[in-house]
Design a protein around this motif. Structure first.
Motif, PDB file in Angstrom:
ATOM      1  N   ASP A  33      49.003  38.689  38.474  1.00  0.00           N
ATOM      2  CA  ASP A  33      47.783  38.006  38.055  1.00  0.00           C
ATOM      3  C   ASP A  33      47.273  38.671  36.770  1.00  0.00           C
ATOM      4  OD1 ASP A  33      45.619  36.365  38.074  1.00  0.00           O
ATOM      5  OD2 ASP A  33      44.427  37.646  39.409  1.00  0.00           O
ATOM      6  N   VAL A  34      47.301  37.911  35.712  1.00  0.00           N
ATOM      7  CA  VAL A  34      46.900  38.484  34.423  1.00  0.00           C
ATOM      8  C   VAL A  34      45.486  38.016  34.077  1.00  0.00           C
ATOM      9  CG1 VAL A  34      47.494  38.678  31.970  1.00  0.00           C
ATOM     10  CG2 VAL A  34      49.314  38.436  33.679  1.00  0.00           C
ATOM     11  N   THR A  35      44.578  38.986  33.878  1.00  0.00           N
ATOM     12  CA  THR A  35      43.207  38.661  33.496  1.00  0.00           C
ATOM     13  C   THR A  35      42.941  39.249  32.105  1.00  0.00           C
ATOM     14  OG1 THR A  35      42.671  39.001  35.809  1.00  0.00           O
ATOM     15  CG2 THR A  35      40.821  38.670  34.322  1.00  0.00           C
ATOM     16  N   LYS A  36      42.527  38.392  31.200  1.00  0.00           N
ATOM     17  CA  LYS A  36      42.320  38.868  29.824  1.00  0.00           C
ATOM     18  C   LYS A  36      40.856  38.689  29.439  1.00  0.00           C
ATOM     19  CE  LYS A  36      44.402  38.269  25.282  1.00  0.00           C
ATOM     20  NZ  LYS A  36      45.185  37.375  24.446  1.00  0.00           N
ATOM     21  N   THR A  37      40.280  39.756  28.958  1.00  0.00           N
ATOM     22  CA  THR A  37      38.914  39.660  28.436  1.00  0.00           C
ATOM     23  C   THR A  37      38.957  40.044  26.950  1.00  0.00           C
ATOM     24  OG1 THR A  37      38.408  41.943  28.985  1.00  0.00           O
ATOM     25  CG2 THR A  37      37.920  40.287  30.689  1.00  0.00           C
ATOM     26  N   GLU A  38      37.786  40.107  26.340  1.00  0.00           N
ATOM     27  CA  GLU A  38      37.756  40.439  24.909  1.00  0.00           C
ATOM     28  C   GLU A  38      38.303  41.832  24.611  1.00  0.00           C
ATOM     29  OE1 GLU A  38      34.122  39.914  22.789  1.00  0.00           O
ATOM     30  OE2 GLU A  38      33.921  37.829  23.426  1.00  0.00           O
ATOM     31  N   ASN A  39      37.971  42.764  25.515  1.00  0.00           N
ATOM     32  CA  ASN A  39      38.369  44.158  25.259  1.00  0.00           C
ATOM     33  C   ASN A  39      39.449  44.700  26.182  1.00  0.00           C
ATOM     34  OD1 ASN A  39      36.348  44.282  23.298  1.00  0.00           O
ATOM     35  ND2 ASN A  39      34.812  44.646  24.892  1.00  0.00           N
ATOM     36  N   SER A  40      39.871  43.913  27.146  1.00  0.00           N
ATOM     37  CA  SER A  40      40.844  44.485  28.100  1.00  0.00           C
ATOM     38  C   SER A  40      41.837  43.428  28.611  1.00  0.00           C
ATOM     39  CB  SER A  40      40.099  45.086  29.290  1.00  0.00           C
ATOM     40  OG  SER A  40      39.492  44.045  30.028  1.00  0.00           O
ATOM     41  N   LEU A  41      42.900  43.979  29.130  1.00  0.00           N
ATOM     42  CA  LEU A  41      43.927  43.118  29.750  1.00  0.00           C
ATOM     43  C   LEU A  41      44.241  43.736  31.111  1.00  0.00           C
ATOM     44  CD1 LEU A  41      45.969  40.710  29.165  1.00  0.00           C
ATOM     45  CD2 LEU A  41      47.597  42.497  28.597  1.00  0.00           C
ATOM     46  N   THR A  42      44.004  42.990  32.180  1.00  0.00           N
ATOM     47  CA  THR A  42      44.251  43.528  33.513  1.00  0.00           C
ATOM     48  C   THR A  42      45.420  42.792  34.165  1.00  0.00           C
ATOM     49  OG1 THR A  42      41.857  43.749  33.659  1.00  0.00           O
ATOM     50  CG2 THR A  42      43.093  44.129  35.700  1.00  0.00           C
ATOM     51  N   ILE A  43      46.355  43.553  34.655  1.00  0.00           N
ATOM     52  CA  ILE A  43      47.497  42.951  35.350  1.00  0.00           C
ATOM     53  C   ILE A  43      47.507  43.462  36.790  1.00  0.00           C
ATOM     54  CG2 ILE A  43      50.010  42.690  35.435  1.00  0.00           C
ATOM     55  CD1 ILE A  43      50.045  43.206  32.395  1.00  0.00           C
ATOM     56  N   ASN A  44      47.399  42.529  37.723  1.00  0.00           N
ATOM     57  CA  ASN A  44      47.445  42.907  39.140  1.00  0.00           C
ATOM     58  C   ASN A  44      48.753  42.405  39.750  1.00  0.00           C
ATOM     59  OD1 ASN A  44      44.922  44.183  39.486  1.00  0.00           O
ATOM     60  ND2 ASN A  44      43.940  42.165  39.334  1.00  0.00           N
ATOM     61  N   ALA A  45      49.533  43.310  40.242  1.00  0.00           N
ATOM     62  CA  ALA A  45      50.783  42.912  40.902  1.00  0.00           C
ATOM     63  C   ALA A  45      50.687  43.250  42.384  1.00  0.00           C
ATOM     64  CB  ALA A  45      51.953  43.631  40.271  1.00  0.00           C
ATOM     65  N   GLN A  46      50.888  42.262  43.227  1.00  0.00           N
ATOM     66  CA  GLN A  46      50.841  42.517  44.672  1.00  0.00           C
ATOM     67  C   GLN A  46      52.182  43.119  45.101  1.00  0.00           C
ATOM     68  OE1 GLN A  46      49.593  39.006  46.737  1.00  0.00           O
ATOM     69  NE2 GLN A  46      47.833  38.730  45.396  1.00  0.00           N
ATOM     70  N   ALA A  47      52.085  44.183  45.833  1.00  0.00           N
ATOM     71  CA  ALA A  47      53.270  44.972  46.172  1.00  0.00           C
ATOM     72  C   ALA A  47      54.310  44.175  46.956  1.00  0.00           C
ATOM     73  CB  ALA A  47      52.860  46.202  46.960  1.00  0.00           C
ATOM     74  N   PHE A  48      53.875  43.389  47.950  1.00  0.00           N
ATOM     75  CA  PHE A  48      54.818  42.689  48.824  1.00  0.00           C
ATOM     76  C   PHE A  48      55.643  41.650  48.060  1.00  0.00           C
ATOM     77  CE2 PHE A  48      55.784  39.189  51.802  1.00  0.00           C
ATOM     78  CZ  PHE A  48      56.675  39.867  52.613  1.00  0.00           C
ATOM     79  N   ASP A  49      54.916  40.793  47.304  1.00  0.00           N
ATOM     80  CA  ASP A  49      55.613  39.738  46.558  1.00  0.00           C
ATOM     81  C   ASP A  49      56.509  40.324  45.470  1.00  0.00           C
ATOM     82  OD1 ASP A  49      54.437  37.847  48.112  1.00  0.00           O
ATOM     83  OD2 ASP A  49      52.726  37.578  46.783  1.00  0.00           O
ATOM     84  N   GLY A  50      55.987  41.389  44.846  1.00  0.00           N
ATOM     85  CA  GLY A  50      56.780  42.059  43.819  1.00  0.00           C
ATOM     86  C   GLY A  50      58.057  42.641  44.411  1.00  0.00           C
ATOM     87  N   ALA A  51      57.925  43.228  45.599  1.00  0.00           N
ATOM     88  CA  ALA A  51      59.092  43.822  46.267  1.00  0.00           C
ATOM     89  C   ALA A  51      60.132  42.753  46.584  1.00  0.00           C
ATOM     90  CB  ALA A  51      58.656  44.530  47.539  1.00  0.00           C
TER      91      ALA A  51
END
Lengths: 164, 73
Positions: A33-51
């Motif tokens: 899940d990629v969240t982009k704001t003006e000053n930041s970029l947040t990437i959340n990866a769920q461990a189970f699905d990623g695995a």
């Protein structure tokens, strides 16, 4: 003959399809899940699905390595009838002579009959039931799996009771 | 419908030939000889003639149609 690579070829494809089916679970979930704001970029990866994705990708690479090494061994043993991994013509066709051509034709006829029913049935299901993308991919993979399964069963039946 | 029957296995045993050896003589794989012996596959006239020659017999001694007489009645 039972150890002929061409006889096992449909099994390899079935294994690859199963791994792709598992990989599709991870790729179709929102594990990244990629969240982009003006000053930041947040990437959340769920461990189970990623695995699931990376595990199945790893398994796919292991399978393809073994597959290619077996293909290489077959080609070394059969220099006159080498199989290319990029050939358009399916390598499981066994047509050295009229007997083998007959058996291959029987198996191909069964696969054709399967496709005649499976593809319109799948299209109808997808037309009337708005299924998620993952189910559509699974449907296509299931038809593909069925193709190799039918082919393998038919060929195997003829080679099962081989006696010298 | 008449079925093609054969005596390939019996004749092959008479000459102590393996399926591979007979296959080599008539230029087919061992599997094709096995399919013919099991009755799973009816060979072409060319192959039937080659088999008869390899097994030193007449083609009608090696292959025949079962149920042929029933159809003629």
């Amino acid at each position: 003959m039972k150890n002929d690579f061409r006889l096992r070829y449909p099994l390899w494809n079935m294994a690859f399809i199963l791994v792709l089916g598992v990989m599709a679970i991870g790729l179709n979930s929102r594990f990244v899940d990629v969240t982009k704001t003006e000053n930041s970029l947040t990437i959340n990866a769920q461990a189970f699905d990623g695995a699931i994705v990376f595990g199945s990708l790893l398994l796919y690479l292991v399978l393809i390595t073994i597959y290619l090494s077996q293909l290489k061994a077959y080609n070394a043993k059969n220099p006159d009838s080498k199989i290319s991994p990029f050939a358009i013509r399916p390598p499981e066709y066994m047509e050295e002579d009229e007997g083998m051509t007959f058996i291959t034709r029987k198996a191909v006829q069964k696969v054709y009959t399967f496709f005649t029913w499976a593809l319109p049935t799948l299209a109808l299901i997808l037309l009337f039931f708005p299924l998620p993308r993952l189910y559509i991919i699974w449907g296509i993979l299931a038809v593909s799996f069925g193709q190799y399964f039918i082919y393998y069963l038919e060929i195997r039946k003829h080679f099962k009771e081989e006696t010298e | 419908m008449p079925m093609l029957k054969n005596r390939v296995k019996e004749m092959r045993a008479r000459y102590s030939l393996t399926q591979s050896e007979l296959g080599k003589q008539v230029a087919v794989t061992r599997q094709t000889i096995a399919f013919i012996e099991k009755g799973e596959f009816s060979p072409s006239v060319t192959l039937a003639l080659k088999l008869a020659k390899a097994l030193q017999t007449d083609i009608d001694e090696l292959f025949w149609l079962e149920g042929e007489d029933d159809n003629e009645k």
